[in-house]
Design a protein around this motif. Structure first.
Motif, PDB file in Angstrom:
ATOM      1  N   GLN A 320       6.724  -5.770   8.434  1.00 58.13           N
ATOM      2  CA  GLN A 320       6.459  -4.256   8.146  1.00 58.13           C
ATOM      3  C   GLN A 320       6.526  -3.947   6.659  1.00 58.13           C
ATOM      4  O   GLN A 320       5.771  -2.692   6.166  1.00 58.13           O
ATOM      5  CB  GLN A 320       8.026  -3.896   8.531  1.00 58.13           C
ATOM      6  N   ILE A 321       7.117  -4.901   5.630  1.00 56.68           N
ATOM      7  CA  ILE A 321       6.638  -4.543   3.937  1.00 56.68           C
ATOM      8  C   ILE A 321       5.497  -5.511   3.571  1.00 56.68           C
ATOM      9  O   ILE A 321       4.698  -4.528   2.727  1.00 56.68           O
ATOM     10  CB  ILE A 321       8.468  -5.699   3.462  1.00 56.68           C
ATOM     11  N   ASP A 322       5.166  -5.912   4.066  1.00 58.00           N
ATOM     12  CA  ASP A 322       3.419  -5.821   4.229  1.00 58.00           C
ATOM     13  C   ASP A 322       2.482  -4.340   4.312  1.00 58.00           C
ATOM     14  O   ASP A 322       1.096  -4.272   3.538  1.00 58.00           O
ATOM     15  CB  ASP A 322       2.257  -7.587   4.397  1.00 58.00           C
ATOM     16  N   ALA A 323       2.484  -4.405   5.107  1.00 60.90           N
ATOM     17  CA  ALA A 323       2.018  -2.495   5.454  1.00 60.90           C
ATOM     18  C   ALA A 323       2.079  -1.497   4.700  1.00 60.90           C
ATOM     19  O   ALA A 323       1.475  -0.726   4.819  1.00 60.90           O
ATOM     20  CB  ALA A 323       2.961  -2.295   7.013  1.00 60.90           C
ATOM     21  N   PHE A 324       3.557  -1.894   4.385  1.00 61.78           N
ATOM     22  CA  PHE A 324       3.575  -0.683   3.879  1.00 61.78           C
ATOM     23  C   PHE A 324       3.477  -1.016   1.870  1.00 61.78           C
ATOM     24  O   PHE A 324       2.623   0.047   1.803  1.00 61.78           O
ATOM     25  CB  PHE A 324       5.618  -0.932   2.657  1.00 61.78           C
ATOM     26  N   PHE A 325       3.046  -2.402   1.530  1.00 64.71           N
ATOM     27  CA  PHE A 325       1.891  -2.226   0.889  1.00 64.71           C
ATOM     28  C   PHE A 325       0.577  -1.933   0.053  1.00 64.71           C
ATOM     29  O   PHE A 325      -0.105  -1.880  -0.512  1.00 64.71           O
ATOM     30  CB  PHE A 325       2.124  -3.760   0.166  1.00 64.71           C
ATOM     31  N   VAL A 326       0.362  -2.734   1.280  1.00 63.01           N
ATOM     32  CA  VAL A 326      -1.185  -2.028   2.257  1.00 63.01           C
ATOM     33  C   VAL A 326      -1.255  -0.331   1.580  1.00 63.01           C
ATOM     34  O   VAL A 326      -2.807  -0.360   1.717  1.00 63.01           O
ATOM     35  CB  VAL A 326      -1.424  -2.700   3.677  1.00 63.01           C
ATOM     36  N   HIS A 327      -0.071  -0.228   2.750  1.00 63.16           N
ATOM     37  CA  HIS A 327      -0.990   1.776   2.782  1.00 63.16           C
ATOM     38  C   HIS A 327      -0.752   2.448   1.445  1.00 63.16           C
ATOM     39  O   HIS A 327      -1.463   2.957   0.561  1.00 63.16           O
ATOM     40  CB  HIS A 327       0.691   1.749   3.634  1.00 63.16           C
ATOM     41  N   GLY A 328       0.553   1.852   0.612  1.00 63.63           N
ATOM     42  CA  GLY A 328       0.691   2.305  -1.034  1.00 63.63           C
ATOM     43  C   GLY A 328       1.382   3.429  -0.989  1.00 63.63           C
ATOM     44  O   GLY A 328       1.010   4.072   0.480  1.00 63.63           O
ATOM     45  N   GLY A 329       1.818   4.249  -1.646  1.00 61.46           N
ATOM     46  CA  GLY A 329       2.379   5.738  -2.203  1.00 61.46           C
ATOM     47  C   GLY A 329       4.128   5.766  -1.536  1.00 61.46           C
ATOM     48  O   GLY A 329       4.441   6.701  -1.513  1.00 61.46           O
ATOM     49  N   SER A 330       4.413   4.565  -0.914  1.00 61.74           N
ATOM     50  CA  SER A 330       5.853   4.546  -0.559  1.00 61.74           C
ATOM     51  C   SER A 330       7.285   5.202  -1.823  1.00 61.74           C
ATOM     52  O   SER A 330       8.215   5.422  -1.943  1.00 61.74           O
ATOM     53  CB  SER A 330       6.588   3.225  -0.034  1.00 61.74           C
ATOM     54  N   HIS A 331       6.345   4.314  -2.939  1.00 59.67           N
ATOM     55  CA  HIS A 331       6.994   4.046  -4.821  1.00 59.67           C
ATOM     56  C   HIS A 331       5.622   3.848  -5.320  1.00 59.67           C
ATOM     57  O   HIS A 331       4.549   3.173  -5.598  1.00 59.67           O
ATOM     58  CB  HIS A 331       8.265   3.121  -4.422  1.00 59.67           C
ATOM     59  N   PRO A 332       5.970   4.432  -6.639  1.00 59.02           N
ATOM     60  CA  PRO A 332       5.247   4.114  -8.302  1.00 59.02           C
ATOM     61  C   PRO A 332       4.664   3.140  -8.194  1.00 59.02           C
ATOM     62  O   PRO A 332       3.087   2.879  -8.829  1.00 59.02           O
ATOM     63  CB  PRO A 332       5.965   4.918  -8.621  1.00 59.02           C
ATOM     64  N   THR A 333       5.232   1.668  -7.519  1.00 56.64           N
ATOM     65  CA  THR A 333       4.560   0.673  -8.116  1.00 56.64           C
ATOM     66  C   THR A 333       3.965   0.529  -6.859  1.00 56.64           C
ATOM     67  O   THR A 333       3.082  -0.393  -7.379  1.00 56.64           O
ATOM     68  CB  THR A 333       6.237  -0.747  -7.655  1.00 56.64           C
ATOM     69  N   MET A 334       3.416   1.215  -5.934  1.00 52.47           N
ATOM     70  CA  MET A 334       2.746   0.185  -4.534  1.00 52.47           C
ATOM     71  C   MET A 334       1.509   1.073  -4.383  1.00 52.47           C
ATOM     72  O   MET A 334       1.837   2.531  -3.442  1.00 52.47           O
ATOM     73  CB  MET A 334       3.851   0.828  -2.980  1.00 52.47           C
ATOM     74  N   GLN A 335       0.750   1.189  -5.357  1.00 60.21           N
ATOM     75  CA  GLN A 335      -0.678   1.511  -5.336  1.00 60.21           C
ATOM     76  C   GLN A 335      -1.688   1.188  -4.051  1.00 60.21           C
ATOM     77  O   GLN A 335      -2.489   2.398  -3.717  1.00 60.21           O
ATOM     78  CB  GLN A 335      -1.087   0.878  -6.415  1.00 60.21           C
ATOM     79  N   GLY A 336      -0.536   0.474  -3.335  1.00 58.29           N
ATOM     80  CA  GLY A 336      -1.964   0.688  -1.662  1.00 58.29           C
ATOM     81  C   GLY A 336      -3.386  -0.463  -2.033  1.00 58.29           C
ATOM     82  O   GLY A 336      -3.494  -0.952  -2.951  1.00 58.29           O
ATOM     83  N   TYR A 337      -3.534  -1.410  -0.895  1.00 59.95           N
ATOM     84  CA  TYR A 337      -4.771  -2.019  -1.163  1.00 59.95           C
ATOM     85  C   TYR A 337      -5.814  -1.299  -0.026  1.00 59.95           C
ATOM     86  O   TYR A 337      -6.778  -1.935   0.137  1.00 59.95           O
ATOM     87  CB  TYR A 337      -4.271  -3.674  -0.408  1.00 59.95           C
ATOM     88  N   MET A 338      -5.588  -0.716   0.922  1.00 58.06           N
ATOM     89  CA  MET A 338      -6.226  -0.385   2.333  1.00 58.06           C
ATOM     90  C   MET A 338      -7.488   0.486   1.261  1.00 58.06           C
ATOM     91  O   MET A 338      -6.176   1.575   0.668  1.00 58.06           O
ATOM     92  CB  MET A 338      -5.311   0.445   3.152  1.00 58.06           C
ATOM     93  N   PRO A 339      -8.432   0.936   1.216  1.00 61.96           N
ATOM     94  CA  PRO A 339      -9.066   1.868   1.056  1.00 61.96           C
ATOM     95  C   PRO A 339      -9.027   3.312   1.178  1.00 61.96           C
ATOM     96  O   PRO A 339      -9.028   3.786   0.463  1.00 61.96           O
ATOM     97  CB  PRO A 339     -11.266   1.575   0.818  1.00 61.96           C
TER      98      PRO A 339
END
Length: 506
Positions: A320-339
């Motif tokens: 689940q933490i990977d999904a948050f990192f991949v999507h991004g937007g949950s925190h300013p440091t989480m810029q996301g990786y899904m185009p």
């Protein structure tokens, strides 16, 4: 996992190694004085926290959590990061033997929960706060998480989080492959027939819903991607972790479960479920389904995120933490990786099947949709410089507001009952809710923890050696075709070592 699944029901309805540790003060200036410890050293003003986290979460943990505790208690907290689980054992051994007691809290993965207790490295929590207060505190956490940190009736751990792997993919790319896979059906059938003597299962169709997939659906979709040009390149678009670390052992374990195995198979090494899982790994490598860079570069989870960002990978298996990192937007440091963030899809793990077929065109063995259950706990070393301060820190980290904020920022599956009860309010965004809806569905489909034993690090390392030798090294072919007997033959020496480490005999 029953309590966790129940807690999620409302939502469904609505690094460096130990030899060269990275040590730093978490930030903030000490103020006031620390409280006196209940046992051990008295009133320690400084101690070390041992963790392993992804970079953004590591920064958040230091700046938003540890710094606040420092200011509140007037203490200095140093942070040491570890790479492999063996590093933690070595750190605690050195602490115990040297007499230089600095480590106050250790972030402990599920596979180390038992070894740290059995080797005498941790302190029973009742020795710090007493049984009555401990039981009152533990009532705030999910019962399953507390139970896992309890050994022989004694509680040694405060829970941190639970998690499970699910399938993460590009919705648009899956839709394209489901619609167009027949373009390569005849070619794929012949490629599979070369290795199993039959080809695709009789009457095979790719299911439109990825939640209904088995390994043949995954194969057909992956084959379409691998043979279709994207951005001028044809390559495998599915990947999983391959670095020699526990994350890859988790991948292997999950595939053994999908193939119909149980945790005990991981202590034997050459069962039918293991052979079936390795045969499918071999098939996906042989047919170019897997992105070749995962072999040459030994990918971690972060490597796969980057490959998703580059358009190199369309599907993988993530917590689940990977999904948050991949999507991004949950925190300013989480810029996301899904185009395109809205293109992220999630589903339970595909069901395993044997590559070997019956004469009637059905797999000889049919597995399950199971996945791994894993998690982390906070343990207090027997050598803590201030056990009471250690306990207070663990409780602070898992207090309602702190735990909720970190869970929302980084997709941690909560372990506090009050947070679980309010998940639909805590996670406002639809994509966030989907992450936990699918996690709930995965728990209902089936999960299992890896075996917990003192020698698990050695067992885990042997599985990594086996996978890299047999799959990475291509030692699965006989006369140009994937051969179960050849796989089992090469598994044999690894299985003997695994059984020796695990004490399971022949």
């Amino acid at each position: 996992m029953a309590a966790l699944a129940a807690g999620l029901l409302a939502l469904a309805v609505a690094a460096t190694g130990c030899t060269k540790p990275t040590t730093s003060q978490s930030g903030g200036q000490p103020q006031g004085s620390s409280q006196q410890a209940g046992t051990g050293a008295q009133g320690a003003k400084e101690m070390t926290v041992v963790i392993r986290m992804m970079d953004a979460q590591d920064q958040y943990f230091r700046e938003q959590i540890l710094k606040k505790f420092e200011q509140e208690k007037g203490v200095k907290l140093n942070v040491v990061t570890f790479d492999k689980e063996d590093d933690v054992l070595e750190m605690l051994r050195i602490e115990k033997e040297s007499g230089k007691h600095t480590i106050g809290l250790v972030k402990t993965v599920d596979t180390l929960v038992t070894p740290l207790v059995e080797q005498g490295y941790l302190m029973p929590l009742k020795d710090i706060v007493g049984e009555e207060q401990l039981q009152k505190d533990l009532a705030e956490y999910a019962a399953d998480a507390v139970a896992f940190g309890t050994k022989n009736g004694v509680v040694y751990y405060i829970p941190r989080k639970l998690e499970t792997n699910t399938m993460l993919y590009s919705k648009s790319m899956v839709a394209e492959a489901v619609q167009n896979w027949r373009k390569f059906e005849a070619e794929l059938n012949e490629a599979v027939k070369k290795h199993n003597g039959y080809g695709l299962p009789k009457g095979f169709e790719v299911e439109a819903d990825p939640n209904q997939w088995d390994w043949y659906d995954l194969l057909a979709v992956g084959y379409y991607w691998a043979n279709t040009e994207y951005n001028g390149v044809k390559t495998g678009r599915i990947a999983h972790r391959t670095r020699k670390y526990e994350g890859t052992t988790t991948e292997i374990f999950t595939k053994v479960l999908q193939a119909g195995g149980q945790p005990e198979d991981m202590l034997k090494g050459d069962t039918d479920a293991v052979v079936d899982a390795f045969a499918w790994e071999a098939l996906q490598k042989e047919l170019g389904i897997y992105n070749p860079r995962m072999f040459t570069e030994e990918w971690t989870g972060g490597s796969i995120w980057q490959a998703i960002a580059e358009g190199q990978v369309f599907l993988s298996f993530m917590h689940q933490i990977d999904a948050f990192f991949v999507h991004g937007g949950s925190h300013p440091t989480m810029q996301g990786y899904m185009p395109e963030p809205d293109d992220m899809g999630l589903a339970i793990m595909p069901a395993g099947v044997s590559l070997a077929m019956n004469p009637d065109g059905t797999p000889q063995r049919v597995g399950t949709h199971m996945s791994n259950a894993s998690g982390w706990w906070w343990g207090i070393p027997a050598t803590s410089p201030d056990p009471k301060l250690s306990y207070e820190l663990a409780r602070f980290i898992t207090s309602y507001e702190v735990h909720l904020a970190e869970s929302k920022a980084f997709g941690m599956m909560p372990i506090r009952r009050d947070v679980l009860d309010g998940l639909d309010q805590a996670f406002e965004e639809p994509w966030m809710r989907e992450v936990f809806q699918v996690a709930k569905a995965q728990y209902e489909a089936g999960t299992a923890f890896k075996p917990t034993l003192k020698t698990w690090p050695q067992v885990s390392n042997q599985w990594l050696e086996a996978w890299h030798e047999i799959i990475g090294g291509g030692k699965y072919l006989k006369d140009g075709r994937i051969d179960a007997k050849t796989i089992r033959q090469h598994l044999q020496p690894h299985a003997e070592k695994i059984r020796s480490f695990a004490g399971t005999g022949n």
